[in-house]
Motif scaffolding. Structure first.
Motif, PDB file in Angstrom:
ATOM      1  N   ASN A   1     -61.691 -56.049  51.193  1.00 53.85           N
ATOM      2  CA  ASN A   1     -61.326 -56.818  52.388  1.00 53.85           C
ATOM      3  C   ASN A   1     -62.075 -56.272  53.606  1.00 53.85           C
ATOM      4  O   ASN A   1     -61.779 -55.184  54.102  1.00 53.85           O
ATOM      5  N   TRP A   2     -63.065 -57.017  54.055  1.00 54.46           N
ATOM      6  CA  TRP A   2     -63.765 -56.708  55.290  1.00 54.46           C
ATOM      7  C   TRP A   2     -64.279 -58.012  55.863  1.00 54.46           C
ATOM      8  O   TRP A   2     -64.352 -59.032  55.186  1.00 54.46           O
ATOM      9  N   LYS A   3     -64.615 -58.017  57.128  1.00 51.57           N
ATOM     10  CA  LYS A   3     -64.805 -59.266  57.859  1.00 51.57           C
ATOM     11  C   LYS A   3     -66.107 -59.984  57.536  1.00 51.57           C
ATOM     12  O   LYS A   3     -66.287 -61.139  57.935  1.00 51.57           O
ATOM     13  N   PHE A   4     -67.033 -59.343  56.844  1.00 54.12           N
ATOM     14  CA  PHE A   4     -68.324 -59.979  56.573  1.00 54.12           C
ATOM     15  C   PHE A   4     -68.466 -60.440  55.122  1.00 54.12           C
ATOM     16  O   PHE A   4     -69.556 -60.848  54.724  1.00 54.12           O
ATOM     17  N   ASN A   5     -67.404 -60.378  54.329  1.00 58.77           N
ATOM     18  CA  ASN A   5     -67.564 -60.729  52.911  1.00 58.77           C
ATOM     19  C   ASN A   5     -67.856 -62.215  52.720  1.00 58.77           C
ATOM     20  O   ASN A   5     -68.727 -62.593  51.949  1.00 58.77           O
ATOM     21  N   ILE A   6     -67.137 -63.080  53.432  1.00 64.71           N
ATOM     22  CA  ILE A   6     -67.388 -64.521  53.304  1.00 64.71           C
ATOM     23  C   ILE A   6     -68.754 -64.882  53.853  1.00 64.71           C
ATOM     24  O   ILE A   6     -69.484 -65.715  53.296  1.00 64.71           O
ATOM     25  N   THR A   7     -69.142 -64.240  54.957  1.00 68.00           N
ATOM     26  CA  THR A   7     -70.459 -64.520  55.557  1.00 68.00           C
ATOM     27  C   THR A   7     -71.583 -64.158  54.603  1.00 68.00           C
ATOM     28  O   THR A   7     -72.543 -64.926  54.418  1.00 68.00           O
ATOM     29  N   LEU A   8     -71.484 -63.000  53.970  1.00 67.45           N
ATOM     30  CA  LEU A   8     -72.528 -62.587  53.037  1.00 67.45           C
ATOM     31  C   LEU A   8     -72.553 -63.479  51.796  1.00 67.45           C
ATOM     32  O   LEU A   8     -73.634 -63.805  51.290  1.00 67.45           O
ATOM     33  N   LEU A   9     -71.392 -63.891  51.321  1.00 64.56           N
ATOM     34  CA  LEU A   9     -71.361 -64.780  50.169  1.00 64.56           C
ATOM     35  C   LEU A   9     -72.022 -66.116  50.495  1.00 64.56           C
ATOM     36  O   LEU A   9     -72.769 -66.672  49.677  1.00 64.56           O
ATOM     37  N   ILE A  10     -71.774 -66.635  51.694  1.00 67.01           N
ATOM     38  CA  ILE A  10     -72.414 -67.889  52.110  1.00 67.01           C
ATOM     39  C   ILE A  10     -73.928 -67.714  52.207  1.00 67.01           C
ATOM     40  O   ILE A  10     -74.712 -68.584  51.807  1.00 67.01           O
ATOM     41  N   MET A  11     -74.361 -66.567  52.733  1.00 69.14           N
ATOM     42  CA  MET A  11     -75.804 -66.323  52.856  1.00 69.14           C
ATOM     43  C   MET A  11     -76.462 -66.232  51.484  1.00 69.14           C
ATOM     44  O   MET A  11     -77.552 -66.789  51.269  1.00 69.14           O
ATOM     45  N   PHE A  12     -75.828 -65.543  50.551  1.00 65.21           N
ATOM     46  CA  PHE A  12     -76.403 -65.436  49.214  1.00 65.21           C
ATOM     47  C   PHE A  12     -76.432 -66.796  48.529  1.00 65.21           C
ATOM     48  O   PHE A  12     -77.394 -67.129  47.832  1.00 65.21           O
ATOM     49  N   THR A  13     -75.386 -67.584  48.719  1.00 64.97           N
ATOM     50  CA  THR A  13     -75.346 -68.905  48.095  1.00 64.97           C
ATOM     51  C   THR A  13     -76.348 -69.843  48.741  1.00 64.97           C
ATOM     52  O   THR A  13     -77.008 -70.640  48.054  1.00 64.97           O
ATOM     53  N   ALA A  14     -76.486 -69.767  50.066  1.00 58.36           N
ATOM     54  CA  ALA A  14     -77.433 -70.644  50.768  1.00 58.36           C
ATOM     55  C   ALA A  14     -78.866 -70.341  50.382  1.00 58.36           C
ATOM     56  O   ALA A  14     -79.736 -71.218  50.444  1.00 58.36           O
ATOM     57  N   GLY A  15     -79.134 -69.100  49.960  1.00 63.21           N
ATOM     58  CA  GLY A  15     -80.493 -68.778  49.537  1.00 63.21           C
ATOM     59  C   GLY A  15     -80.946 -69.569  48.325  1.00 63.21           C
ATOM     60  O   GLY A  15     -82.150 -69.789  48.133  1.00 63.21           O
ATOM     61  N   ASN A  16     -79.993 -70.017  47.492  1.00 66.54           N
ATOM     62  CA  ASN A  16     -80.369 -70.836  46.330  1.00 66.54           C
ATOM     63  C   ASN A  16     -80.807 -72.238  46.709  1.00 66.54           C
ATOM     64  O   ASN A  16     -81.393 -72.937  45.883  1.00 66.54           O
ATOM     65  N   LEU A  17     -80.499 -72.665  47.936  1.00 67.51           N
ATOM     66  CA  LEU A  17     -80.887 -74.006  48.365  1.00 67.51           C
ATOM     67  C   LEU A  17     -82.338 -74.071  48.812  1.00 67.51           C
ATOM     68  O   LEU A  17     -82.872 -75.166  49.004  1.00 67.51           O
TER      69      LEU A  17
END
Length: 313
Positions: free
Chosen positions: A126-142
């Motif tokens: 639980n930390w405040k950047f986990n969702i942000t990093l997951l979105i960034m990693f997922t967006a890289g596939n686009l």
């Protein structure tokens, strides 16, 4: 009155049981119809997938003179394995298969290991950047990988390394460049899948380990990693197929033909003025065999890994 009420109650019970039987029969009939449509769809999709492979195998078993004389849609002429023998010797598949192993195996292990670390961080911590990093990693596939071809080529060209690692003095013409790029582009997809799988695991597991004094690394290595074996088996199968079949990055970064993977060995079967398509079909079938064997051996783990996480919690 009691004597007349008993037959009425029995009659009502029979009617109720008959209604239940009718409803069950109707549900079974509707369920069978739905399964019939599903099976029909799966059969059509399987045929569409198998027709190109079957046609390539059929063409590879025929000599070129037979197809030139009778046509590709004919059944006349002999059938033998001469094209496979010639393709194996002329294309040098034994050497190129080893090159594919050198590229595929490290890339798959690095991808799964780094993706599992990132997935653990964004799903179990639980930390405040986990969702942000997951979105960034997922967006890289686009992002289409080919868009970065020119910048990556220049970066590898100007990245100087000792001549003991590369005979060109840079990252070009090395296995490391292909492994690094394949790993970078596959981490996002694996992180997304593994993070969803890890989120489905019960939080009580890591909470109990934390109470016992286990740190983050011990929670990751001794608790989460063993539970993710089905997911690793599924992703490993997919990643082997993805990286093994990759044609673009090795052709871009490796300029020495002796280090190219097997997917580029088919170029050795093309003539300068004439192409033997039966020979090319045999070479294509040879390159497909390893991925088919891996899929057939691990298909149970593949299906289990892709569906098990969806049924948890």
């Amino acid at each position: 009155m009691s004597s007349t009420a008993a037959p009425q109650s029995r009659t009502s019970e029979r009617r109720a049981s008959a209604a239940v039987v009718v409803n069950d029969a109707g549900r079974a009939k509707n369920k069978g119809k739905r399964h019939y449509g599903t099976h029909l769809f799966l059969v059509v999709m399987a045929v569409m997938w198998l027709v190109p492979l079957g046609w390539a195998l059929y063409t590879a078993l025929r000599p070129s003179w037979a197809t030139n004389q009778y046509g590709y849609f004919s059944i006349q002429g002999p059938f033998n394995l001469d094209n496979f023998v010639q393709a194996w010797t002329q294309g040098g598949f034994s050497k190129y298969f080893w090159n594919s192993v050198i590229i595929t195996v490290p890339a798959v292990f690095l991808t799964l290991f780094l993706a599992s670390l990132m997935a653990f961080a964004v799903s179990r911590v639980n930390w405040k950047f986990n969702i942000t990093l997951l979105i960034m990693f997922t967006a890289g596939n686009l992002l289409p990988p080919q868009v970065l071809a020119a910048p990556l080529f220049l970066m590898m060209k100007h990245f100087e390394v000792p001549y003991a690692i590369s005979d060109s003095g840079n990252m070009l013409n090395t296995y490391i460049s292909v492994i690094a790029v394949n790993t970078a582009f596959q981490i996002g997809f694996c992180t997304f899948v593994l993070s969803n799988y890890m989120k489905a695991l019960s939080p009580d597991l890591t909470e109990a380990a934390l109470v016992d004094g286990a740190g983050l690394w011990r929670q990751y290595w001794e608790i989460i990693m063993p539970l993710c074996r089905p997911a690793f088996a599924a992703l490993g199968t997919l990643e082997v197929i993805f990286i093994y079949n990759d044609f673009f990055w090795p052709l871009l970064f490796i300029q020495n033909g002796d280090r190219l993977p097997v997917t580029t060995a088919i170029n050795n079967l093309q003539g300068q003025f004439f192409n033997d398509y039966n020979l090319l079909a045999a070479g294509a079938v040879i390159t497909v065999i390893p991925t088919l064997v891996i899929y057939l051996l691990l298909q149970r783990q593949l299906v289990a890994g892709l569906t098990l996480g969806a049924s948890k919690g």
